[in-house]
Enzyme design. Structure first.
Site, PDB file in Angstrom:
ATOM      1  N   CYS A 132       9.326  -4.073   2.626  1.00  0.00           N
ATOM      2  CA  CYS A 132       8.543  -4.803   1.619  1.00  0.00           C
ATOM      3  C   CYS A 132       9.030  -4.479   0.203  1.00  0.00           C
ATOM      4  CB  CYS A 132       7.067  -4.440   1.779  1.00  0.00           C
ATOM      5  SG  CYS A 132       6.010  -5.001   0.434  1.00  0.00           S
ATOM      6  N   CYS A 145       6.349  -3.478  -2.297  1.00  0.00           N
ATOM      7  CA  CYS A 145       5.887  -2.111  -2.013  1.00  0.00           C
ATOM      8  C   CYS A 145       6.768  -1.094  -2.728  1.00  0.00           C
ATOM      9  CB  CYS A 145       5.915  -1.827  -0.514  1.00  0.00           C
ATOM     10  SG  CYS A 145       4.798  -2.851   0.462  1.00  0.00           S
TER      11      CYS A 145
END
Length: 263
Positions: A26, A29
């Site tokens: 991600c 993230c």
């Protein structure tokens, strides 16, 4: 081995726990993670950060209904009480934290406010000093301490409100402290000669002694004779005093109508 029950649920009964649900694949993230770590270091003692890789702990993601990542949840007393999704900016996260994380000093500040209302300024000041020693960014404590110090230590009160400059909730208090603090710190020789100068100085002396009735009466007299003396200082001072005391304070109620008719 990571134990969610111990690291999050049990710990959150002592200190709020911010859980960052993330994954290695991600990209948002990877952007959010360092920001959260930076803030966790900045606010050590207020909350702690726990990062959970949803690839390793899918059952936790399912239990807490993580539908997209990054997903951040705040745990207090064993429960997820707030959160946000997506890679917010550091400023946005910090503003969210100020509202979401419980203030561990709220009861102490409330007690200081009660003591101040009872006229026990010294006791209130001491409590707030203890809070600010442990939590120097505590906005409520800063604001209340500025109120307490305004008449006896105006320079320190002015310093404290500089820490509230970007806080819209404290804009009115900051302006009040600036107006009154300037008057209390101004040298007598710096005020221009005028027929109203003596009345103006008498009003400032009354403020310093916290004789609000006398101060406002003198300021209103100056307003009637020379509205623009000291850059409209009397009007500004009256408004600041009304704000400081509150609109329902007996002094405000006694003088507000006369003030409104004076210019």
């Amino acid at each position: 081995m990571f134990d969610f029950q111990v690291e999050v649920i049990e710990q959150s009964h002592t200190l709020p726990v911010l859980v960052d649900f993330w994954a290695e694949w991600c990209a948002p993230c990877r952007m959010l993670g360092p920001v959260l770590e930076k803030l966790a270091a900045k606010y050590t003692g207020s909350w702690r950060l726990v990062k959970i890789n949803t690839g390793e702990f899918p059952e936790l993601a399912e239990r807490y209904q993580v539908r997209g990542i990054p997903d951040v949840k705040l745990f207090v007393a064993g429960e997820a009480v707030d959160g946000f999704s997506g890679a917010l900016s550091e400023y946005q996260i910090e503003q969210w934290l100020k509202k979401a994380v419980p203030d561990p000093y709220a009861r102490t500040v409330a007690l200081a406010e009660t003591l101040l209302a009872e006229g026990r300024k010294v006791d209130a000041k001491r409590l707030l000093e203890d809070v600010l020693r442990e939590s120097p960014d505590n906005l409520q404590a800063l604001a209340l301490q500025a109120r307490i110090l305004l008449f006896c230590e105006p320079e320190e009160a002015l310093r404290l409100i500089t820490l509230l400059n970007d806080e819209p909730d404290y804009a009115e208090l900051s302006e009040t402290v600036r107006v009154i603090g300037r008057l209390l710190m101004q040298e007598e020789a710096n005020f221009a000669d005028s027929p109203v100068k003596d009345s103006y100085l008498a009003a400032i002396a009354a403020i310093r002694s916290e004789h609000y009735d006398e101060a406002i009466e003198q300021f209103i007299q100056v307003l009637r004779e020379d509205r623009y003396y000291d850059d409209d200082g009397s009007r500004k001072a009256c408004i600041a005093l009304f704000r400081y005391l509150g609109q329902e304070h007996p002094v405000t109620l006694r003088h507000r109508r006369a003030f409104d008719r004076s210019f």
